[in-house]
Design an enzyme around this catalytic site. Structure first.
Site, PDB file in Angstrom:
ATOM      1  N   LEU A  66      36.111  38.046 -42.484  1.00 53.94           N
ATOM      2  CA  LEU A  66      35.262  37.573 -41.384  1.00 53.94           C
ATOM      3  C   LEU A  66      35.090  38.637 -40.305  1.00 53.94           C
ATOM      4  O   LEU A  66      34.085  38.676 -39.614  1.00 53.94           O
ATOM      5  CB  LEU A  66      35.877  36.324 -40.750  1.00 53.94           C
ATOM      6  CG  LEU A  66      35.893  35.066 -41.614  1.00 53.94           C
ATOM      7  CD1 LEU A  66      36.749  33.986 -40.974  1.00 53.94           C
ATOM      8  CD2 LEU A  66      34.474  34.551 -41.827  1.00 53.94           C
ATOM      9  N   GLY A  67      36.091  39.477 -40.162  1.00 55.78           N
ATOM     10  CA  GLY A  67      35.990  40.506 -39.140  1.00 55.78           C
ATOM     11  C   GLY A  67      37.301  41.256 -38.983  1.00 55.78           C
ATOM     12  O   GLY A  67      38.320  40.893 -39.568  1.00 55.78           O
TER      13      GLY A  67
ATOM     14  N   GLY B  43      39.887  43.030 -36.058  1.00 56.21           N
ATOM     15  CA  GLY B  43      40.226  43.154 -34.645  1.00 56.21           C
ATOM     16  C   GLY B  43      41.189  44.308 -34.485  1.00 56.21           C
ATOM     17  O   GLY B  43      41.306  45.162 -35.370  1.00 56.21           O
ATOM     18  N   ASN B  44      41.898  44.332 -33.381  1.00 60.70           N
ATOM     19  CA  ASN B  44      42.870  45.384 -33.130  1.00 60.70           C
ATOM     20  C   ASN B  44      44.018  45.297 -34.119  1.00 60.70           C
ATOM     21  O   ASN B  44      44.888  44.464 -33.985  1.00 60.70           O
ATOM     22  CB  ASN B  44      43.424  45.244 -31.700  1.00 60.70           C
ATOM     23  CG  ASN B  44      42.696  46.147 -30.749  1.00 60.70           C
ATOM     24  OD1 ASN B  44      41.896  46.982 -31.160  1.00 60.70           O
ATOM     25  ND2 ASN B  44      42.966  45.967 -29.467  1.00 60.70           N
ATOM     26  N   GLY B  45      44.003  46.159 -35.111  1.00 62.42           N
ATOM     27  CA  GLY B  45      45.134  46.242 -36.044  1.00 62.42           C
ATOM     28  C   GLY B  45      45.194  45.125 -37.060  1.00 62.42           C
ATOM     29  O   GLY B  45      46.138  45.055 -37.851  1.00 62.42           O
ATOM     30  N   GLY B  46      44.229  44.258 -37.084  1.00 53.08           N
ATOM     31  CA  GLY B  46      44.294  43.147 -38.026  1.00 53.08           C
ATOM     32  C   GLY B  46      42.946  42.817 -38.637  1.00 53.08           C
ATOM     33  O   GLY B  46      41.914  43.337 -38.228  1.00 53.08           O
TER      34      GLY B  46
ATOM     35  N   VAL C 279      40.619  39.405 -40.129  1.00 55.60           N
ATOM     36  CA  VAL C 279      40.502  37.947 -40.207  1.00 55.60           C
ATOM     37  C   VAL C 279      39.740  37.594 -41.486  1.00 55.60           C
ATOM     38  O   VAL C 279      38.653  38.126 -41.734  1.00 55.60           O
ATOM     39  CB  VAL C 279      39.774  37.379 -38.969  1.00 55.60           C
ATOM     40  CG1 VAL C 279      39.695  35.861 -39.050  1.00 55.60           C
ATOM     41  CG2 VAL C 279      40.494  37.787 -37.688  1.00 55.60           C
TER      42      VAL C 279
ATOM     43  N   LYS D 238      44.240  35.151 -39.779  1.00 53.84           N
ATOM     44  CA  LYS D 238      44.290  36.441 -39.068  1.00 53.84           C
ATOM     45  C   LYS D 238      45.556  37.169 -39.484  1.00 53.84           C
ATOM     46  O   LYS D 238      46.662  36.662 -39.289  1.00 53.84           O
ATOM     47  CB  LYS D 238      44.290  36.188 -37.561  1.00 53.84           C
ATOM     48  CG  LYS D 238      44.277  37.446 -36.721  1.00 53.84           C
ATOM     49  CD  LYS D 238      44.022  37.082 -35.272  1.00 53.84           C
ATOM     50  CE  LYS D 238      43.826  38.282 -34.400  1.00 53.84           C
ATOM     51  NZ  LYS D 238      43.341  37.921 -33.069  1.00 53.84           N
TER      52      LYS D 238
ATOM     53  N   ASP E 286      40.943  38.426 -21.497  1.00 57.85           N
ATOM     54  CA  ASP E 286      39.909  39.148 -22.250  1.00 57.85           C
ATOM     55  C   ASP E 286      38.783  38.190 -22.651  1.00 57.85           C
ATOM     56  O   ASP E 286      38.306  38.221 -23.786  1.00 57.85           O
ATOM     57  CB  ASP E 286      40.535  39.803 -23.486  1.00 57.85           C
ATOM     58  CG  ASP E 286      39.685  40.945 -24.026  1.00 57.85           C
ATOM     59  OD1 ASP E 286      38.764  41.398 -23.304  1.00 57.85           O
ATOM     60  OD2 ASP E 286      39.922  41.375 -25.168  1.00 57.85           O
TER      61      ASP E 286
HETATM   62  N1  LIG Z   1      38.987  31.096 -36.313  1.00 54.96           N
HETATM   63  C1  LIG Z   1      37.980  31.881 -36.700  1.00 54.96           C
HETATM   64  N2  LIG Z   1      36.935  31.369 -37.385  1.00 54.96           N
HETATM   65  C2  LIG Z   1      35.902  32.150 -37.767  1.00 54.96           C
HETATM   66  N3  LIG Z   1      35.827  33.481 -37.520  1.00 54.96           N
HETATM   67  C3  LIG Z   1      36.834  34.052 -36.842  1.00 54.96           C
HETATM   68  C4  LIG Z   1      37.962  33.297 -36.400  1.00 54.96           C
HETATM   69  N4  LIG Z   1      38.802  34.138 -35.730  1.00 54.96           N
HETATM   70  C5  LIG Z   1      38.232  35.340 -35.758  1.00 54.96           C
HETATM   71  N5  LIG Z   1      37.053  35.317 -36.440  1.00 54.96           N
HETATM   72  C6  LIG Z   1      36.162  36.468 -36.696  1.00 54.96           C
HETATM   73  O1  LIG Z   1      36.950  37.616 -36.891  1.00 54.96           O
HETATM   74  C7  LIG Z   1      36.600  38.627 -35.942  1.00 54.96           C
HETATM   75  C8  LIG Z   1      37.846  39.396 -35.528  1.00 54.96           C
HETATM   76  O2  LIG Z   1      38.641  38.540 -34.713  1.00 54.96           O
HETATM   77  P1  LIG Z   1      39.878  39.063 -33.900  1.00 54.96           P
HETATM   78  O3  LIG Z   1      40.336  37.958 -33.030  1.00 54.96           O
HETATM   79  O4  LIG Z   1      40.880  39.647 -34.808  1.00 54.96           O
HETATM   80  O5  LIG Z   1      39.387  40.303 -33.136  1.00 54.96           O
HETATM   81  P2  LIG Z   1      38.258  40.628 -32.059  1.00 54.96           P
HETATM   82  O6  LIG Z   1      38.274  39.634 -30.949  1.00 54.96           O
HETATM   83  O7  LIG Z   1      36.928  40.813 -32.728  1.00 54.96           O
HETATM   84  O8  LIG Z   1      38.733  42.044 -31.604  1.00 54.96           O
HETATM   85  P3  LIG Z   1      39.973  42.452 -30.730  1.00 54.96           P
HETATM   86  O9  LIG Z   1      41.201  41.888 -31.341  1.00 54.96           O
HETATM   87  O10 LIG Z   1      39.898  43.932 -30.821  1.00 54.96           O
HETATM   88  O11 LIG Z   1      39.675  41.886 -29.375  1.00 54.96           O
HETATM   89  C9  LIG Z   1      35.909  37.891 -34.806  1.00 54.96           C
HETATM   90  O12 LIG Z   1      35.015  38.727 -34.136  1.00 54.96           O
HETATM   91  C10 LIG Z   1      35.223  36.743 -35.536  1.00 54.96           C
HETATM   92  O13 LIG Z   1      33.983  37.188 -36.042  1.00 54.96           O
END
Ligand SMILES: Nc1ncnc2c1ncn2[C@@H]1O[C@H](COP(=O)(O)OP(=O)(O)OP(=O)(O)O)[C@@H](O)[C@H]1O
Length: 326
Positions: A64-65, A67-70, A72, A87, A180
Site C-alpha cells: 500500500l505504501g 513510510g519511514n523505514g517500513g 504497509v 505496517k 505530524d
Molecule cells: N490502515 C491503512 N489502510 C490503508 N492504507 C494505509 C494504512 N496505513 C497506511 N497506509 C498506506 O501506506 C502508506 C505508508 O504509511 P505509513 O504510515 O507507513 O507512512 P507515511 O505516513 O506515508 O510516511 P511517514 O512514516 O514517513 O510519515 C500511507 O501513505 C498509506 O497510503
C-alpha cells in the site's frame, strides 16, 4: 466534481527526533499492552474479539505504501477473508525507525476511537520484523485524494474537520500529541470516514503542559511556535496540543484550495522561505466567497499566538461543525 491536476509533492521533513527520544537503543521490549495480545511470537489477538491471528493466518495482497523505514501491506485473513493493513518495520532497519514503531504501538494501544485508525494487534516477530495489524482504509489518504484531483466542497471539509477534531479531542484527552498531522496521515474509507494515522513521531505527555521542543514531523505543517517558541509560544516552550490544531487548520485549507496554502499552486517549496512565511507572514486565508463560519473556523485554528488558538473541545462547538453528523 473531480479535476485532475498536476501537483507537486511536499516532502519537508526534519526526521531526527529529539535526542532523548533516540534512546534507549534497540533491542527494546514491546510496550505493555491493554489489548489482549498474546505473548506468543508471531501471534496477535484482535482487540474487539477473542480470535487469535497468527502470521500464518494472513497473506500479503499488495504493497500500500512505504513510510519511514517500513512498508504497509494490504493483507487478507485466509480463513475469514477479512482485509487488514499490516505496517512492517524490518528487523535490520534503523534503530530510530524501530523506536518509532514501538512508540506508535504504545499510542495505538491507548486509543479507542472511531476517528483514530484501529490497531487490531501486533505481530512481534514477522520474520524478525515488527508489524502492526490495522484496520484497512480502502480509499488511502486525503493527500492521495487531493493529488488525484478531488476538489473538496465546504460541506465536505466540514465533515472531515468534524471527524479529525473528534479524533484530536480523543488523543489530547489522553495526553497524546500527534505532531505530524497532515493530509498524508489522514486515512479515508469508502464511507468517507476519516481517521488519524501514523503516530511514529507522536508524543505522550507526562504532564499536561510538558515542554515539547523537538523538531519532528513535517516542517510545512509546523506551527510558528515550533520554529520560534520565544515569540509565539508560552514562556519559550510550545504547547503541542495547540500545535496539532495549527496543522489541522493548514490541512483543511489545503483540502479546500487543492494545494499547500502557503505556496502558489505548482511552486516548489523552499525551506527557508517557507519558515519565514510561517513565522513572519500572515496566516493563509480563504477566498472571499466562503461562508463566515468556515472562515472563522480556519481563523480559530490558524492563530499565530498559540494561546489564542482554540482547543479541539472548543472547536467541536464551533458553528462550522454544527449540523454535522458523526
Ligand atoms: N490502515 C491503512 N489502510 C490503508 N492504507 C494505509 C494504512 N496505513 C497506511 N497506509 C498506506 O501506506 C502508506 C505508508 O504509511 P505509513 O504510515 O507507513 O507512512 P507515511 O505516513 O506515508 O510516511 P511517514 O512514516 O514517513 O510519515 C500511507 O501513505 C498509506 O497510503
Amino acid at each position: 466534481m473531480a479535476l485532475v491536476k498536476d501537483r507537486r509533492q511536499l516532502n519537508l521533513r526534519l526526521p531526527l527526533p529529539e535526542h532523548s527520544e533516540r534512546r534507549p537503543r534497540f533491542p527494546l521490549p514491546l510496550p505493555p499492552s491493554s489489548l489482549s495480545t498474546t505473548a506468543t511470537t508471531n501471534t496477535t489477538t484482535t482487540a474487539s474479539t477473542t480470535t487469535t491471528i497468527t502470521a500464518a493466518d494472513i497473506e500479503k495482497v499488495q504493497v500500500l505504501g512505504h513510510g519511514n523505514g517500513g512498508t504497509v501491506y494490504k493483507v487478507r485473513h485466509k480463513r475469514t477473508s477479512a482485509t487488514y493493513a499490516l505496517k512492517v518495520v524490518h528487523g535490520d532497519s534503523d534503530p530510530v525507525n524501530r523506536r518509532q514503531i514501538l512508540s506508535e504501538i504504545s499510542i495505538l494501544r491507548r486509543t479507542d476511537s472511531p476517528y483514530v485508525v484501529k490497531c487490531h494487534g501486533v505481530l512481534e516477530k514477522w520474520g524478525g520484523d515488527i508489524a502492526i495489524l490495522m484496520e484497512f482504509m480502502d480509499k488511502g489518504t486525503l493527500e492521495s485524494l487531493v493529488k488525484s484531483g478531488v476538489l473538496f466542497s465546504e460541506q465536505m471539509v466540514a465533515k472531515i474537520a468534524y471527524q479529525v477534531v473528534q479524533g484530536l479531542e480523543h488523543l489530547h484527552a489522553r495526553k497524546i500529541i500527534h505532531r505530524d498531522l497532515k493530509p498524508s496521515n489522514l486515512l479515508v474509507n469508502e464511507q468517507m470516514q476519516v481517521k488519524i494515522a501514523d503516530f511514529g513521531v507522536s508524543k505522550i505527555m507526562c504532564r499536561t503542559l510538558d515542554p515539547c521542543n523537538s523538531y519532528v514531523g513535517t516542517c510545512a505543517y509546523m506551527s510558528p511556535e515550533r520554529f520560534d517558541p520565544d515569540t509565539y509560544g508560552n514562556d519559550g516552550t510550545y504547547n503541542g496540543y495547540a500545535s496539532d490544531i495549527w496543522s489541522l487548520g493548514l490541512t483543511l485549507l489545503e483540502l479546500y484550495m487543492g494545494h499547500f496554502p502557503y505556496l502558489p499552486e505548482g511552486q516548489r517549496p523552499d525551506w527557508a522561505t517557507l519558515m519565514c512565511a510561517i513565522c513572519f507572514g500572515e496566516p493563509p486565508s480563504l477566498p472571499e466567497y466562503v461562508s463566515k463560519e468556515f472562515r472563522s473556523f480556519i481563523g480559530c485554528c490558524l492563530q499565530k499566538d498559540s494561546s489564542k488558538r482554540w482547543t479541539a473541545t472548543q472547536l467541536l462547538s464551533h458553528p462550522f461543525l454544527q449540523n454535522i453528523k458523526g
